[in-house]
Design a protein around this motif. Structure first.
Motif, mmCIF file in Angstrom:
data_model
loop_
_atom_site.group_PDB
_atom_site.id
_atom_site.type_symbol
_atom_site.label_atom_id
_atom_site.label_comp_id
_atom_site.label_asym_id
_atom_site.label_seq_id
_atom_site.Cartn_x
_atom_site.Cartn_y
_atom_site.Cartn_z
ATOM 1 N N LEU A 146 0.831 -1.195 0.000
ATOM 2 C CA LEU A 146 0.000 0.000 0.000
ATOM 3 C C LEU A 146 0.870 1.250 0.000
ATOM 4 C CD1 LEU A 146 -2.665 -0.966 2.693
ATOM 5 C CD2 LEU A 146 -2.936 -1.014 0.199
ATOM 6 N N PRO A 147 0.572 2.235 -0.834
ATOM 7 C CA PRO A 147 1.339 3.485 -0.831
ATOM 8 C C PRO A 147 1.332 4.135 0.549
ATOM 9 C CG PRO A 147 -0.076 3.387 -2.758
ATOM 10 C CD PRO A 147 -0.480 2.240 -1.879
ATOM 11 N N GLY A 148 2.497 4.561 0.996
ATOM 12 C CA GLY A 148 2.607 5.233 2.274
ATOM 13 C C GLY A 148 2.622 4.323 3.480
ATOM 14 N N SER A 149 2.602 3.008 3.275
ATOM 15 C CA SER A 149 2.528 2.053 4.382
ATOM 16 C C SER A 149 3.914 1.744 4.948
ATOM 17 C CB SER A 149 1.887 0.753 3.908
ATOM 18 O OG SER A 149 2.728 0.108 2.960
ATOM 19 N N ALA A 150 3.930 1.039 6.081
ATOM 20 C CA ALA A 150 5.193 0.594 6.670
ATOM 21 C C ALA A 150 5.934 -0.334 5.708
ATOM 22 C CB ALA A 150 4.928 -0.122 7.993
ATOM 23 N N LEU A 151 5.206 -1.173 4.981
ATOM 24 C CA LEU A 151 5.863 -2.084 4.046
ATOM 25 C C LEU A 151 6.443 -1.325 2.860
ATOM 26 C CD1 LEU A 151 6.674 -4.898 3.261
ATOM 27 C CD2 LEU A 151 4.382 -5.279 2.316
ATOM 28 N N ALA A 152 5.739 -0.324 2.378
ATOM 29 C CA ALA A 152 6.281 0.485 1.288
ATOM 30 C C ALA A 152 7.563 1.183 1.739
ATOM 31 C CB ALA A 152 5.255 1.518 0.831
ATOM 32 N N GLU A 153 7.563 1.714 2.957
ATOM 33 C CA GLU A 153 8.752 2.395 3.475
ATOM 34 C C GLU A 153 9.909 1.415 3.652
ATOM 35 O OE1 GLU A 153 10.080 4.974 7.419
ATOM 36 O OE2 GLU A 153 7.962 4.857 6.846
ATOM 37 N N ALA A 154 9.623 0.231 4.180
ATOM 38 C CA ALA A 154 10.672 -0.766 4.382
ATOM 39 C C ALA A 154 11.230 -1.259 3.052
ATOM 40 C CB ALA A 154 10.123 -1.944 5.189
ATOM 41 N N THR A 155 10.364 -1.371 2.049
ATOM 42 C CA THR A 155 10.811 -1.809 0.725
ATOM 43 C C THR A 155 11.818 -0.823 0.154
ATOM 44 O OG1 THR A 155 8.712 -2.934 0.311
ATOM 45 C CG2 THR A 155 10.043 -2.362 -1.608
ATOM 46 N N GLY A 156 11.517 0.461 0.261
ATOM 47 C CA GLY A 156 12.455 1.474 -0.208
ATOM 48 C C GLY A 156 13.747 1.460 0.578
ATOM 49 N N ALA A 157 13.652 1.326 1.907
ATOM 50 C CA ALA A 157 14.851 1.322 2.749
ATOM 51 C C ALA A 157 15.746 0.130 2.444
ATOM 52 C CB ALA A 157 14.441 1.315 4.222
ATOM 53 N N ALA A 158 15.138 -0.978 2.028
ATOM 54 C CA ALA A 158 15.911 -2.181 1.712
ATOM 55 C C ALA A 158 16.484 -2.161 0.302
ATOM 56 C CB ALA A 158 15.025 -3.419 1.883
ATOM 57 N N GLY A 159 16.123 -1.150 -0.480
ATOM 58 C CA GLY A 159 16.607 -1.073 -1.853
ATOM 59 C C GLY A 159 15.878 -1.994 -2.803
ATOM 60 N N LEU A 160 14.706 -2.467 -2.387
ATOM 61 C CA LEU A 160 13.901 -3.332 -3.244
ATOM 62 C C LEU A 160 12.972 -2.496 -4.121
ATOM 63 C CD1 LEU A 160 12.938 -5.961 -0.523
ATOM 64 C CD2 LEU A 160 14.410 -6.398 -2.507
ATOM 65 N N ARG A 161 12.479 -3.091 -5.195
ATOM 66 C CA ARG A 161 11.541 -2.418 -6.083
ATOM 67 C C ARG A 161 10.146 -2.442 -5.464
ATOM 68 N NH1 ARG A 161 10.640 -4.843 -11.099
ATOM 69 N NH2 ARG A 161 11.414 -6.835 -10.357
ATOM 70 N N LEU A 162 9.516 -1.305 -5.410
ATOM 71 C CA LEU A 162 8.183 -1.179 -4.842
ATOM 72 C C LEU A 162 7.154 -0.993 -5.944
ATOM 73 C CD1 LEU A 162 6.141 -0.608 -2.480
ATOM 74 C CD2 LEU A 162 6.814 1.805 -2.713
ATOM 75 N N ALA A 163 6.024 -1.685 -5.811
ATOM 76 C CA ALA A 163 4.855 -1.433 -6.647
ATOM 77 C C ALA A 163 3.728 -1.001 -5.719
ATOM 78 C CB ALA A 163 4.462 -2.676 -7.442
ATOM 79 N N GLY A 164 3.421 0.291 -5.713
ATOM 80 C CA GLY A 164 2.332 0.799 -4.891
ATOM 81 C C GLY A 164 1.003 0.299 -5.436
ATOM 82 N N GLU A 165 0.173 -0.258 -4.561
ATOM 83 C CA GLU A 165 -1.019 -0.989 -5.005
ATOM 84 C C GLU A 165 -2.321 -0.296 -4.599
ATOM 85 O OE1 GLU A 165 -2.460 -5.597 -5.196
ATOM 86 O OE2 GLU A 165 -1.482 -4.954 -3.342
ATOM 87 N N TYR A 166 -3.292 -0.378 -5.494
ATOM 88 C CA TYR A 166 -4.652 0.086 -5.237
ATOM 89 C C TYR A 166 -5.611 -1.069 -5.526
ATOM 90 C CZ TYR A 166 -8.891 2.917 -5.377
ATOM 91 O OH TYR A 166 -10.135 3.441 -5.122
ATOM 92 N N PHE A 167 -6.665 -1.188 -4.715
ATOM 93 C CA PHE A 167 -7.643 -2.256 -4.889
ATOM 94 C C PHE A 167 -8.911 -1.709 -5.543
ATOM 95 C CE2 PHE A 167 -4.884 -3.725 -1.531
ATOM 96 C CZ PHE A 167 -4.719 -5.065 -1.839
ATOM 97 N N ALA A 168 -9.177 -2.138 -6.767
ATOM 98 C CA ALA A 168 -10.354 -1.644 -7.483
ATOM 99 C C ALA A 168 -11.642 -2.232 -6.931
ATOM 100 C CB ALA A 168 -10.239 -1.967 -8.974
ATOM 101 N N ASP A 169 -11.564 -3.407 -6.306
ATOM 102 C CA ASP A 169 -12.775 -4.085 -5.837
ATOM 103 C C ASP A 169 -12.882 -4.066 -4.311
ATOM 104 O OD1 ASP A 169 -10.612 -5.754 -5.531
ATOM 105 O OD2 ASP A 169 -11.595 -7.552 -6.321
ATOM 106 N N ARG A 170 -12.356 -3.003 -3.709
ATOM 107 C CA ARG A 170 -12.506 -2.776 -2.272
ATOM 108 C C ARG A 170 -12.869 -1.306 -2.049
ATOM 109 N NH1 ARG A 170 -12.458 -7.470 -2.605
ATOM 110 N NH2 ARG A 170 -11.215 -9.011 -1.449
#
Length: 264
Positions: A146-170
């Motif tokens: 999720l954009p702006g989430s703890a996982l998104a932040e950790a992904t960037g800090a780890a140097g991994l590629r992030l795909a920010g996700e949106y749910f169309a059916d939620r």
């Protein structure tokens, strides 16, 4: 100007005699597939069939890692330590990767499932543990979060590629997805869901959180193919073209195809 966008789907969640989701209808419409790895759902035969279907449709393959909770379909929040989450990620990445490698392909990403997704997007320790597992397995993998989430932040800090996700059916409350306690009326019609997703893609709220790279429609959502077709039509009119994150799919080097395995 054309904007590229990944369309992902959680699928491969059938197991044994139980069948879930509209996988066969969804696969031609998506650009990346999150395949259950046998914990919350899925089994070896379903993983194998899902991998082959994804490759047949040039769909990027990701591991959909969940809690070992078939009774609750991975949607019950079970207390999980950072070490336990690391083990869950590594074991399930390896399980799916066996079928991906046997097909002569490479995995593209990891996406957590259900309560595990919510927990790691919320908890910095679980987020960091998820990223450690990905780095130890294959640091080239993308992480869907999720954009702006703890996982998104950790992904960037780890140097991994992030795909920010949106749910169309939620349904959403602002930028907060309402994953559970929802009704079909909360999601709305396919046209309403598509319009909501397009507004999120083009509005400032999610851009301020890093933006949206991938939009999900779940295979087991009622009328999921209709929701996804409506989404694609809205996106096309707005100048979006479906394509996997980073504008590339995993490199396939299938070589001569091995004899087809039985469908059962």
């Amino acid at each position: 100007m054309t904007r590229f966008l990944d369309l992902n789907c959680d699928l491969g969640e059938s197991y044994g005699v139980y069948r879930y989701g509209a996988d066969a209808e969804m696969m031609p419409l998506i650009t990346s597939a999150n395949i259950a790895c046998g914990a919350h759902a899925g089994d070896p035969a379903t993983m194998r069939r899902s991998v082959r279907a994804a490759l047949d449709h040039d769909v990027a393959i990701g591991a959909h890692v969940g809690l070992a909770d078939r009774w609750g379909f991975g949607r019950r929040e079970i207390p999980t330590s950072a070490g336990e989450l690391y083990d869950l990620c590594l074991a399930q990445l390896g399980a799916l990767d066996a079928f991906v490698r046997a097909a002569g392909a490479r995995m593209h990403h990891l996406k957590l499932h259900g309560s595990l997704y919510v927990m790691a997007n919320r908890d910095p320790d679980l987020a960091a543990s998820t990223c450690r597992a990905v780095l130890d397995f294959d640091g080239s993998l993308a992480v869907y979060a999720l954009p702006g989430s703890a996982l998104a932040e950790a992904t960037g800090a780890a140097g991994l590629r992030l795909a920010g996700e949106y749910f169309a059916d939620r349904p959403y409350a602002g930028t907060e997805v309402q994953m559970y306690r929802r009704t079909p009326e909360d999601i709305g019609t396919p046209a309403q869901a598509a319009a909501r997703a397009l507004a999120a893609l083009t509005g400032p709220e999610f851009s301020a959180l890093g933006g949206i790279d991938t939009v999900c429609v779940h295979s087991d959502t009622p009328d999921a193919p209709r929701y996804l077709r409506g989404l694609r039509q809205h996106l096309a009119r707005a100048g979006f073209s479906p394509r996997a994150p980073e504008h590339v799919l995993p490199e396939h080097d299938l070589g001569p195809r091995t004899p087809a395995l039985p469908a059962s």
